[in-house]
Design a protein around this motif. Sequence first.
Motif, PDB file in Angstrom:
ATOM      1  N   SER A 108       0.805  -1.218   0.000  1.00 50.37           N
ATOM      2  CA  SER A 108       0.000   0.000   0.000  1.00 50.37           C
ATOM      3  C   SER A 108       0.838   1.268   0.000  1.00 50.37           C
ATOM      4  CB  SER A 108      -0.899   0.021   1.237  1.00 50.37           C
ATOM      5  OG  SER A 108      -0.102   0.106   2.416  1.00 50.37           O
ATOM      6  N   GLY A 109       2.149   1.119   0.265  1.00 46.82           N
ATOM      7  CA  GLY A 109       3.008   2.292   0.409  1.00 46.82           C
ATOM      8  C   GLY A 109       3.369   2.594   1.847  1.00 46.82           C
ATOM      9  N   ALA A 110       2.719   1.932   2.788  1.00 46.17           N
ATOM     10  CA  ALA A 110       3.092   2.092   4.192  1.00 46.17           C
ATOM     11  C   ALA A 110       4.511   1.568   4.406  1.00 46.17           C
ATOM     12  CB  ALA A 110       2.118   1.350   5.100  1.00 46.17           C
ATOM     13  N   VAL A 111       5.212   2.142   5.387  1.00 46.36           N
ATOM     14  CA  VAL A 111       6.588   1.744   5.653  1.00 46.36           C
ATOM     15  C   VAL A 111       6.681   1.106   7.035  1.00 46.36           C
ATOM     16  CG1 VAL A 111       7.568   3.493   4.127  1.00 46.36           C
ATOM     17  CG2 VAL A 111       7.181   4.039   6.553  1.00 46.36           C
ATOM     18  N   ALA A 112       7.791   0.381   7.263  1.00 49.17           N
ATOM     19  CA  ALA A 112       7.958  -0.330   8.531  1.00 49.17           C
ATOM     20  C   ALA A 112       9.430  -0.382   8.897  1.00 49.17           C
ATOM     21  CB  ALA A 112       7.399  -1.754   8.430  1.00 49.17           C
ATOM     22  N   SER A 113       9.696  -0.460  10.200  1.00 43.21           N
ATOM     23  CA  SER A 113      11.057  -0.670  10.691  1.00 43.21           C
ATOM     24  C   SER A 113      11.043  -1.827  11.679  1.00 43.21           C
ATOM     25  CB  SER A 113      11.607   0.595  11.358  1.00 43.21           C
ATOM     26  OG  SER A 113      10.836   0.962  12.482  1.00 43.21           O
ATOM     27  N   PHE A 114      12.104  -2.644  11.627  1.00 46.50           N
ATOM     28  CA  PHE A 114      12.196  -3.860  12.426  1.00 46.50           C
ATOM     29  C   PHE A 114      13.557  -3.921  13.107  1.00 46.50           C
ATOM     30  CE2 PHE A 114       9.347  -4.643   8.923  1.00 46.50           C
ATOM     31  CZ  PHE A 114       8.307  -5.390   9.445  1.00 46.50           C
ATOM     32  N   GLU A 115      13.550  -4.417  14.334  1.00 41.97           N
ATOM     33  CA  GLU A 115      14.794  -4.609  15.074  1.00 41.97           C
ATOM     34  C   GLU A 115      14.684  -5.897  15.869  1.00 41.97           C
ATOM     35  OE1 GLU A 115      17.471  -2.255  18.466  1.00 41.97           O
ATOM     36  OE2 GLU A 115      15.719  -1.280  17.549  1.00 41.97           O
ATOM     37  N   ALA A 116      15.600  -6.833  15.621  1.00 48.94           N
ATOM     38  CA  ALA A 116      15.636  -8.109  16.342  1.00 48.94           C
ATOM     39  C   ALA A 116      17.048  -8.301  16.879  1.00 48.94           C
ATOM     40  CB  ALA A 116      15.251  -9.259  15.424  1.00 48.94           C
ATOM     41  N   SER A 117      17.168  -8.465  18.190  1.00 53.00           N
ATOM     42  CA  SER A 117      18.499  -8.609  18.790  1.00 53.00           C
ATOM     43  C   SER A 117      18.432  -9.523  20.002  1.00 53.00           C
ATOM     44  CB  SER A 117      19.044  -7.245  19.218  1.00 53.00           C
ATOM     45  OG  SER A 117      20.291  -7.397  19.879  1.00 53.00           O
ATOM     46  N   ARG A 118      19.485 -10.334  20.151  1.00 51.62           N
ATOM     47  CA  ARG A 118      19.642 -11.127  21.366  1.00 51.62           C
ATOM     48  C   ARG A 118      20.792 -10.568  22.195  1.00 51.62           C
ATOM     49  NH1 ARG A 118      18.404 -16.978  18.459  1.00 51.62           N
ATOM     50  NH2 ARG A 118      20.530 -16.767  17.706  1.00 51.62           N
ATOM     51  N   PHE A 119      21.140  -9.293  21.935  1.00 54.86           N
ATOM     52  CA  PHE A 119      22.215  -8.610  22.647  1.00 54.86           C
ATOM     53  C   PHE A 119      21.732  -7.332  23.321  1.00 54.86           C
ATOM     54  CE2 PHE A 119      25.215 -11.532  21.079  1.00 54.86           C
ATOM     55  CZ  PHE A 119      26.425 -11.297  21.741  1.00 54.86           C
ATOM     56  N   ALA A 120      20.463  -7.256  23.664  1.00 55.07           N
ATOM     57  CA  ALA A 120      19.902  -6.080  24.319  1.00 55.07           C
ATOM     58  C   ALA A 120      19.894  -6.317  25.832  1.00 55.07           C
ATOM     59  CB  ALA A 120      18.500  -5.797  23.809  1.00 55.07           C
ATOM     60  N   ALA A 121      20.995  -5.973  26.497  1.00 49.48           N
ATOM     61  CA  ALA A 121      21.146  -6.252  27.928  1.00 49.48           C
ATOM     62  C   ALA A 121      19.977  -5.671  28.721  1.00 49.48           C
ATOM     63  CB  ALA A 121      22.466  -5.678  28.434  1.00 49.48           C
ATOM     64  N   GLY A 122      19.386  -6.518  29.555  1.00 54.69           N
ATOM     65  CA  GLY A 122      18.245  -6.106  30.370  1.00 54.69           C
ATOM     66  C   GLY A 122      16.902  -6.398  29.754  1.00 54.69           C
ATOM     67  N   ARG A 123      16.882  -6.746  28.477  1.00 53.98           N
ATOM     68  CA  ARG A 123      15.620  -7.083  27.798  1.00 53.98           C
ATOM     69  C   ARG A 123      15.493  -8.605  27.732  1.00 53.98           C
ATOM     70  NH1 ARG A 123      12.852  -2.461  28.230  1.00 53.98           N
ATOM     71  NH2 ARG A 123      14.005  -0.701  27.324  1.00 53.98           N
ATOM     72  N   LYS A 124      14.554  -9.154  28.463  1.00 51.40           N
ATOM     73  CA  LYS A 124      14.416 -10.605  28.551  1.00 51.40           C
ATOM     74  C   LYS A 124      13.585 -11.179  27.406  1.00 51.40           C
ATOM     75  CE  LYS A 124      16.904 -10.539  32.151  1.00 51.40           C
ATOM     76  NZ  LYS A 124      18.307 -10.972  32.035  1.00 51.40           N
ATOM     77  N   ASN A 125      12.455 -10.571  27.131  1.00 51.08           N
ATOM     78  CA  ASN A 125      11.599 -11.024  26.033  1.00 51.08           C
ATOM     79  C   ASN A 125      10.712  -9.867  25.620  1.00 51.08           C
ATOM     80  OD1 ASN A 125      10.842 -13.135  24.244  1.00 51.08           O
ATOM     81  ND2 ASN A 125       8.959 -13.459  25.399  1.00 51.08           N
ATOM     82  N   SER A 126      11.348  -8.813  25.161  1.00 49.89           N
ATOM     83  CA  SER A 126      10.690  -7.534  24.933  1.00 49.89           C
ATOM     84  C   SER A 126      10.264  -7.394  23.482  1.00 49.89           C
ATOM     85  CB  SER A 126      11.643  -6.387  25.313  1.00 49.89           C
ATOM     86  OG  SER A 126      11.054  -5.132  25.054  1.00 49.89           O
ATOM     87  N   LEU A 127       8.978  -7.593  23.239  1.00 49.16           N
ATOM     88  CA  LEU A 127       8.405  -7.449  21.905  1.00 49.16           C
ATOM     89  C   LEU A 127       7.423  -6.282  21.933  1.00 49.16           C
ATOM     90  CD1 LEU A 127       6.930 -10.338  19.715  1.00 49.16           C
ATOM     91  CD2 LEU A 127       5.995  -8.038  19.719  1.00 49.16           C
ATOM     92  N   ARG A 128       7.661  -5.293  21.074  1.00 47.74           N
ATOM     93  CA  ARG A 128       6.789  -4.125  21.008  1.00 47.74           C
ATOM     94  C   ARG A 128       6.444  -3.841  19.557  1.00 47.74           C
ATOM     95  NH1 ARG A 128       9.798   0.083  25.208  1.00 47.74           N
ATOM     96  NH2 ARG A 128       9.898  -1.349  26.987  1.00 47.74           N
ATOM     97  N   ILE A 129       5.186  -3.470  19.322  1.00 49.06           N
ATOM     98  CA  ILE A 129       4.752  -3.112  17.975  1.00 49.06           C
ATOM     99  C   ILE A 129       3.809  -1.921  18.047  1.00 49.06           C
ATOM    100  CG2 ILE A 129       2.903  -4.851  18.032  1.00 49.06           C
ATOM    101  CD1 ILE A 129       3.338  -5.125  14.948  1.00 49.06           C
ATOM    102  N   GLU A 130       3.983  -0.988  17.122  1.00 49.23           N
ATOM    103  CA  GLU A 130       3.104   0.176  17.027  1.00 49.23           C
ATOM    104  C   GLU A 130       2.710   0.383  15.580  1.00 49.23           C
ATOM    105  OE1 GLU A 130       3.432   4.975  17.701  1.00 49.23           O
ATOM    106  OE2 GLU A 130       4.039   3.663  19.356  1.00 49.23           O
ATOM    107  N   LEU A 131       1.429   0.652  15.362  1.00 42.68           N
ATOM    108  CA  LEU A 131       0.909   0.928  14.029  1.00 42.68           C
ATOM    109  C   LEU A 131       0.312   2.324  14.028  1.00 42.68           C
ATOM    110  CD1 LEU A 131      -0.047  -2.257  14.886  1.00 42.68           C
ATOM    111  CD2 LEU A 131      -0.442  -2.268  12.416  1.00 42.68           C
ATOM    112  N   ASN A 132       0.727   3.145  13.067  1.00 44.75           N
ATOM    113  CA  ASN A 132       0.241   4.511  12.950  1.00 44.75           C
ATOM    114  C   ASN A 132      -0.556   4.671  11.666  1.00 44.75           C
ATOM    115  OD1 ASN A 132       3.536   5.133  13.923  1.00 44.75           O
ATOM    116  ND2 ASN A 132       1.823   5.351  15.327  1.00 44.75           N
ATOM    117  N   GLY A 133      -1.778   5.173  11.790  1.00 45.45           N
ATOM    118  CA  GLY A 133      -2.627   5.439  10.628  1.00 45.45           C
ATOM    119  C   GLY A 133      -3.062   6.883  10.604  1.00 45.45           C
ATOM    120  N   ASP A 134      -3.853   7.243   9.600  1.00 45.61           N
ATOM    121  CA  ASP A 134      -4.267   8.647   9.486  1.00 45.61           C
ATOM    122  C   ASP A 134      -5.419   8.992  10.428  1.00 45.61           C
ATOM    123  OD1 ASP A 134      -6.306   7.297   8.167  1.00 45.61           O
ATOM    124  OD2 ASP A 134      -6.336   8.637   6.428  1.00 45.61           O
TER     125      ASP A 134
END
Length: 396
Positions: A264-290
């Motif tokens: 549709s033309g919408a854009v996205a950014s992704f970050e996956a890491s097993r080296f984020a000290a202090g983050r045990k199982n931190s999954l976050r997602i945000e969707l922005n619309g008009d």
Amino acid sequence: MENPEAKTLGVGMVGYAFMGAAHSQGWRTVGRVFDLPARPAMSAVCGRDADAVRAAADRHGWAAAETDWRALIARDDVQVVDVCTPGDSHAEIAIAALEAGKHVLCEKPLANSVAEAEAMVEAARQARERGQVAMVGFNYRRAPAIAYARRMVADGRIGVLRHVRVTYLQDWIVDPEFPLVWRLRREYAGSGALGDLGSHIVDLAQHLAGERLIGVSALTETFIRERPLPAGAVAGLGGAGAGGAARGPVTVDDAALFTGRFGSGAVASFEASRFAAGRKNSLRIELNGDRGSLAFDLERLNELSFHDHTEPAVDSGFRRILVTEPEHPYLEGWWPPGHALGYEHTFVHQARDMVFAIADGTGPEPSFEDGLQVQRVLAAVEESAEKNCVYTPVPV
């Protein structure tokens, strides 16, 4: 609640460690919570170590133990094969089970390569003509808050989608002396944080958006390139080194970052890491619309944050939706409003949906086709990273 008149649906599971325990919880509990058209029976579990798999069977409630997955598939009391092994064996086991006339639930990512996933999809297509179903286990879709978020997006609550941001961060391999477990070896895992965590967030982004990614630009990195060999069996995400000087190469990524574009033309950014000290199982997602925005944080599993941008600015802002009402997805079988659910409940809901798909003869979601499409995104990410972040289309 278990229906004594319902047909028995025998389940056989291959693999009994971390994911095996989670899937066992789902099969053990689902019939005691939901009214089902068939009654799951935990017929047999399979693993290579006879003593360990027998102990796992006793602990988790499986009636029998096998040490050869082919013997498990051949059992007359197994109609569903649940694959919870490392990715290198997904294709072989799942295809054999489908060819033997069984329904299949396979853990994510579907396979270690696009070619393997394509073969699995073809086997599932042929099996579907015989009335079998095949589903891939992206369990986070089954969190009630995620399921409700999908409903809100489909109902137009955030309007036209513009931007998606997703992160999945862990820290269990930050220590350079953490051993070289199977998840850090390409021949078993296929990839590192990309396949393990990235597959989840690609699936969630596409599922919530209701559309697919068509291209990506990516980079990956391996921070620790050698690790001590493990001492004995490794349970879950833990492990210890053998204590000697022997080390081996890490052959997967430790972190993957990429941007993507939807059709549709919408854009996205992704970050996956097993080296984020202090983050045990931190999954976050945000969707922005008009018309608004939605956000979910796995560490606040029963909540959504929602901003309605059509409200007057003087008193608008993000508000919390507590997803525990009986009208919310999956909540009809659980507790009174405000009584929260946890991680393990996503596997109960996954088992529920699998049973209904089998009984209804409908294609379950996510299907093997969905798993293949995620695999194609992951392959495009790796290709882009190898070419120094060059924008890479995702094959249709």
